[in-house]
Enzyme design. Structure first.
Site, short mmCIF file in Angstrom:
data_model
loop_
_atom_site.label_atom_id
_atom_site.label_comp_id
_atom_site.label_asym_id
_atom_site.label_seq_id
_atom_site.Cartn_x
_atom_site.Cartn_y
_atom_site.Cartn_z
N TYR A 133 25.27 54.01 39.93
CA TYR A 133 24.53 53.07 40.64
C TYR A 133 23.89 52.29 39.59
CZ TYR A 133 24.25 52.44 45.62
OH TYR A 133 24.65 51.95 46.89
N GLU A 183 21.59 48.91 40.34
CA GLU A 183 20.79 47.82 40.92
C GLU A 183 19.93 47.39 39.94
OE1 GLU A 183 19.11 47.99 44.97
OE2 GLU A 183 20.98 49.84 45.15
N ASP A 195 32.34 25.31 43.57
CA ASP A 195 33.13 26.69 43.87
C ASP A 195 34.39 26.34 43.23
OD1 ASP A 195 34.61 28.65 44.76
OD2 ASP A 195 33.89 28.65 46.92
N THR A 207 35.87 33.09 41.79
CA THR A 207 36.42 34.35 41.97
C THR A 207 36.91 34.67 40.62
OG1 THR A 207 38.62 33.55 42.99
CG2 THR A 207 36.88 34.58 44.43
N LYS A 230 42.05 35.06 41.02
CA LYS A 230 42.85 34.03 41.25
C LYS A 230 43.56 33.45 39.95
CE LYS A 230 40.14 32.55 45.16
NZ LYS A 230 40.51 33.22 46.45
N ARG A 270 39.74 41.66 41.19
CA ARG A 270 39.03 41.01 42.50
C ARG A 270 37.80 41.10 42.18
NH1 ARG A 270 41.20 39.65 46.72
NH2 ARG A 270 43.24 39.95 45.72
N1 PLP Z 1 35.95 30.21 47.58
C1 PLP Z 1 36.80 29.79 47.43
C2 PLP Z 1 37.41 28.31 47.34
C3 PLP Z 1 38.06 30.56 48.13
O1 PLP Z 1 39.30 29.94 48.02
C4 PLP Z 1 37.71 31.96 48.40
C5 PLP Z 1 38.79 32.86 48.84
O2 PLP Z 1 39.91 32.49 49.12
C6 PLP Z 1 36.64 32.49 48.24
C7 PLP Z 1 35.27 31.58 47.91
C8 PLP Z 1 36.21 33.85 48.80
O3 PLP Z 1 36.70 34.91 47.80
P1 PLP Z 1 36.55 36.33 48.23
O4 PLP Z 1 37.92 36.45 49.08
O5 PLP Z 1 36.84 36.92 46.84
O6 PLP Z 1 35.49 36.77 48.89
#
Ligand code: PLP
Length: 482
Positions: free
Chosen positions: A68, A70, A245, A274, A277, A283
């Site tokens: 842990y 935090e 994002d 993320t 990808k 992950r």
């Molecule tokens: N943001 C975008 C643009 C995504 O395509 C995705 C997932 O497909 C996410 C956020 C969420 O990611 P996670 O599945 O790791 O929570």
């Protein structure tokens, strides 16, 4: 270390690990073996998936999972976090260096968590801190019940402008089924009905009218690059915080395929991603920020996160170190080149693509010209060993469940070594399956959006043709579990 040595060490590591797992729960060991067989034997075209390196995978399977931690580096709510501090510092350092970001936060467990951290740090920076200053309080615990209620009301009544789902935006960008849609008043910008492309003037007009606190850029299914300099201009004009994002295209940013105005990091106040990808890591999620937002993002735990997944942070550090190698830039360029080859392969065979092509890592195939829904196309392709996902197209008449599109991405098969000729062949095989798939009917004889039938022998023929390519480009060639 030589490649041969790495292969032999990896093979024995996994063989032994599976033996240990099998001694406790053989069904899990079997499923793990079978997953490798299945992934090896299929054409993985899911745009959000990839194959992390054995080093990344192995890093996740350690005793860091037991700890842990935090808090933040050097400031934990638990004792004994000195090694987690090392892990988190190294991951953040690689992320800052790789993306040229002033600040990086490696704790988010996933993309949705990274976005939650971003949203709440923006709310803290833009709403909570000014309110505390106004009220002369050091923190929220000092507020009276009345002031606290009024701050909660203010926090819950902010506006967010993001890309619409059917134009390629993501659920976490303010849509009602997701918590982001419950937190914010949300409006959406779409794409031009004729070209399918982002229309920056239309985004600016919407922003002027709606005056969002947060302007979100980034997507899951838009097959084109975005000009983030323009998005920042729009945000500045209306006083919004620009959040990008880049979950889908972080690998193309890391690999310097997206540079200048197409690199979101210098323009966004806060960038999320993320790591699994196109970035090809474990992950998980990451948040990058400009200095002025750093302290707020650093409060991600306990604001919206619990204990960090230290074993996954360690794997993020390994993946980010890999992404800083020159070979990653070659890989990223090949992702984009291969997406073009795939798109050209479809176009030359008469298929329709949203926006007429691609200049990133994905193509969005409109399957309505084959007389199919996205769901029927996705299922027929899976029968033939082609793994994709159905996806809405702009203004989709079939809605978000059945859809009219199939999204295809190149990061995973590019990792396996596929190039122009293979992606052209993949387009040919997909068109062959779709041309030979018939939509079915419901029990009472009405047209069905789900059932379908694939012509005799088509799936087997495509599987055989795929196997030839897959055998030439083996997945995890160093892992021999026999
Ligand atoms: N943001 C975008 C643009 C995504 O395509 C995705 C997932 O497909 C996410 C956020 C969420 O990611 P996670 O599945 O790791 O929570």
């Amino acid at each position: 270390m030589t490649d041969e040595r790495i292969d032999s060490l990896t093979s024995s590591a996994y063989r032994q690990a599976l033996e240990v797992i099998a001694s406790v729960e053989p069904r899990i060991a079997d499923a793990t073996r079978q997953e490798l067989v299945d992934q090896r034997g299929s054409l993985k075209l899911i745009a959000s998936e990839n194959y992390a390196s054995p080093a990344v995978l192995l890093t996740m399977g350690t005793w860091f999972s037991d700890k842990y931690a935090e808090g933040t580096v050097g400031h934990r709510f638990y004792a004994g976090c000195q090694n987690v501090d090392t892990v988190e510092s190294v991951a953040a350092e690689h992320a800052r260096e790789l993306f040229g970001a002033p600040y990086a936060y490696a704790q988010p467990h996933s993309g949705i968590d990274a976005n939650l951290v971003a949203f709440w740090s923006i709310l803290a920076h833009r709403v909570e801190t000014p309110a505390l200053e106004r009220l002369g309080a050091k923190n929220v615990n000092e507020l009276t019940e009345e002031d606290w209620e009024s701050l909660r009301h203010e926090l819950g009544n902010q506006r967010l402008l993001g890309m619409s789902l059917d134009a390629g935006g993501h659920l976490t960008h303010g849509f009602r089924p997701n918590i982001s849609g419950k937190m914010f008043h949300q409006q959406q910008y779409g794409t031009d009905p004729q070209t399918g492309l982002l229309d920056y003037d239309a985004v600016a007009a919407k922003a002027r009218e709606f005056k969002p606190l947060v302007l979100v850029a980034g997507y899951s299914a838009y097959p084109r690059r975005v000009n983030f300099a323009k998005m920042r201009e729009i945000a500045d004009e209306v006083g919004a915080t620009l959040m990008v994002d880049m979950a889908h295209f972080a690998g193309l940013v890391a690999g310097k395929v997206f540079t200048g105005d197409e690199d979101p990091v210098p323009f966004a106040h806060v960038t999320t991603t993320t790591t699994h990808k196109s970035l090809r890591g474990p992950r998980g999620g990451l948040v990058l920020a400009q200095e002025e937002y750093a302290a707020d993002v650093d409060r991600g735990c306990p604001m919206v996160l619990g204990g960090p997944l230290s074993h996954v942070m360690a794997a993020k550090a390994v993946a980010l170190a890999e992404a800083r190698r020159p070979e990653f830039q070659t890989y990223a360029q090949r992702i984009a080149d291969n997406a073009k080859s795939l798109a050209d392969g479809f176009l030359s065979r008469g298929a329709n693509l949203v926006t007429g092509g691609t200049d990133n890592h994905l193509v969005l195939l409109d399957v309505s010209s084959f007389g199919l829904t996205g769901r029927q196309a996705e299922s027929a392709l899976l029968d033939a060993g082609v793994v994709t996902n159905r996806n809405s197209v702009p203004r989709d008449p079939n809605g978000a469940w059945y859809t009219s599109g199939v999204r295809l991405g190149t990061p995973a098969l590019t990792t396996r070594g596929f190039g122009h000729d293979e992606f052209d062949r993949v387009a040919e095989l997909i068109v062959h399956v779709l041309q030979n798939t018939q939509p079915g009917t419901t029990k009472d004889g009405k047209p069905s959006k789900a059932s379908y039938s694939v012509g005799d022998g088509v799936a087997d023929k495509v599987r055989d043709a795929s196997a030839e390519m897959l055998d030439k480009h083996p997945l995890y060639p160093g892992i021999d579990l026999s």
